[in-house]
Scaffold this motif. Structure first.
Motif, mmCIF file in Angstrom:
data_model
loop_
_atom_site.group_PDB
_atom_site.id
_atom_site.type_symbol
_atom_site.label_atom_id
_atom_site.label_comp_id
_atom_site.label_asym_id
_atom_site.label_seq_id
_atom_site.Cartn_x
_atom_site.Cartn_y
_atom_site.Cartn_z
ATOM 1 N N GLN A 202 0.893 3.526 12.452
ATOM 2 C CA GLN A 202 2.069 3.152 13.248
ATOM 3 C C GLN A 202 2.942 2.157 12.475
ATOM 4 N N LEU A 203 2.927 2.259 11.159
ATOM 5 C CA LEU A 203 3.668 1.322 10.320
ATOM 6 C C LEU A 203 5.173 1.498 10.501
ATOM 7 N N SER B 190 -0.475 -1.150 12.521
ATOM 8 C CA SER B 190 0.940 -1.362 12.831
ATOM 9 C C SER B 190 1.512 -2.442 11.917
ATOM 10 N N GLY B 191 2.761 -2.838 12.214
ATOM 11 C CA GLY B 191 3.420 -3.823 11.373
ATOM 12 C C GLY B 191 4.075 -3.179 10.167
ATOM 13 N N THR B 192 4.335 -3.968 9.158
ATOM 14 C CA THR B 192 5.019 -3.481 7.960
ATOM 15 C C THR B 192 4.057 -3.378 6.778
ATOM 16 N N GLY C 128 -4.515 -3.152 14.139
ATOM 17 C CA GLY C 128 -4.166 -4.437 13.566
ATOM 18 C C GLY C 128 -3.123 -4.218 12.487
ATOM 19 N N GLN C 129 -2.951 -5.167 11.612
ATOM 20 C CA GLN C 129 -2.001 -5.049 10.519
ATOM 21 C C GLN C 129 -2.734 -4.982 9.193
ATOM 22 N N VAL C 130 -2.014 -4.581 8.139
ATOM 23 C CA VAL C 130 -2.620 -4.546 6.810
ATOM 24 C C VAL C 130 -3.073 -5.968 6.475
ATOM 25 N N PRO C 131 -4.368 -6.176 6.217
ATOM 26 C CA PRO C 131 -4.897 -7.538 6.124
ATOM 27 C C PRO C 131 -4.420 -8.303 4.887
ATOM 28 N N ASN C 132 -4.024 -9.551 5.089
ATOM 29 C CA ASN C 132 -3.667 -10.422 3.968
ATOM 30 C C ASN C 132 -4.854 -10.690 3.051
ATOM 31 N N SER C 133 -6.058 -10.572 3.594
ATOM 32 C CA SER C 133 -7.248 -10.863 2.792
ATOM 33 C C SER C 133 -7.445 -9.875 1.650
ATOM 34 N N ARG D 144 6.191 5.254 11.183
ATOM 35 C CA ARG D 144 7.499 4.989 11.795
ATOM 36 C C ARG D 144 8.403 4.270 10.798
ATOM 37 N N LEU D 145 8.217 4.571 9.550
ATOM 38 C CA LEU D 145 8.968 3.910 8.489
ATOM 39 C C LEU D 145 10.407 4.410 8.455
#
Length: 201
Positions: A118-119, A95-97, A72-77, A142-143
């Motif tokens: 996998q950022l 993943s994601g940024t 998933g992505q780094v959670p906004n929560s 993957r920065l």
């Protein structure tokens, strides 16, 4: 004063509920995260990977979930875990940024480890707002882009690693005394503690 504490505790619980909902968890690492809405006293402190200031209240200062195959992505929560000082999500499939707001959400971060995921994208210059940051580990992702020169104002930073990514450009001079191992594996990166720019790696 009591009402403020209750609000903060509810926020931490809201944070953890959001984290659990955000991640795919094939190993069941978060199965112990069962939320008991009838009580606010300390129950989240026994959750896997959760560290509290003390076991009688739900104020969370550490969230350590390494090598759990979370995706998933780094959670906004995370914005609701305002007292968090340690965040270790290393060795997962996230993943994601890296969220540019992460230091607005977590202004007291001391240790941030997002390595082995996998950022992608760049390192947000806004990480400079984590003024207490002592350890920042972003290796094996993957920065790309350059290492922000603004990090010179992170005067507490002692441990920094971005090895095995796709960074380029010159390493900021204030990082010349950091370990070379923390910068290796980036074909476009140069300058101390690696080889001088313009002369190959």
């Amino acid at each position: 004063m009591v009402s403020n504490v209750v609000v903060a505790v509810k926020d931490d619980i809201r944070c953890l509920k959001g984290v659990k909902a955000s991640f795919k968890d094939p190993q069941g690492t978060l199965d112990s995260w069962v939320f008991n809405t009838s009580s606010l006293e300390g129950y989240v402190c026994v959750f896997s990977g959760v560290e509290c200031w003390n076991t009688r209240e739900n104020r969370v200062y550490g969230l350590q979930l390494p090598s759990s195959k979370l995706s998933g992505q780094v959670p906004n929560s995370l914005q609701y875990c305002g007292s968090l000082q340690i965040l270790d999500l290393s060795g997962n499939n996230i993943s994601g940024t890296i969220p540019s707001q992460i230091c607005t959400w977590l202004p007291y971060l001391v240790n941030l480890d997002l390595s082995g995921n996998q950022l992608s994208g760049s390192i947000p210059a806004e990480l400079v707002e984590c003024k207490y940051l002592n350890r920042l580990i972003l290796s094996n992702n993957r920065l790309s882009g350059q290492i922000p020169s603004q990090f010179s104002s992170l005067v507490r930073l002692r441990d920094f690693a971005v090895a095995d990514n796709h960074f380029s450009g010159q390493i900021p001079s204030f990082m010349s005394n950091f370990s070379a191992a923390g910068f290796e594996g980036n074909d476009g990166l140069c300058g101390k503690p690696l080889a001088a720019c313009g002369y190959g790696l």
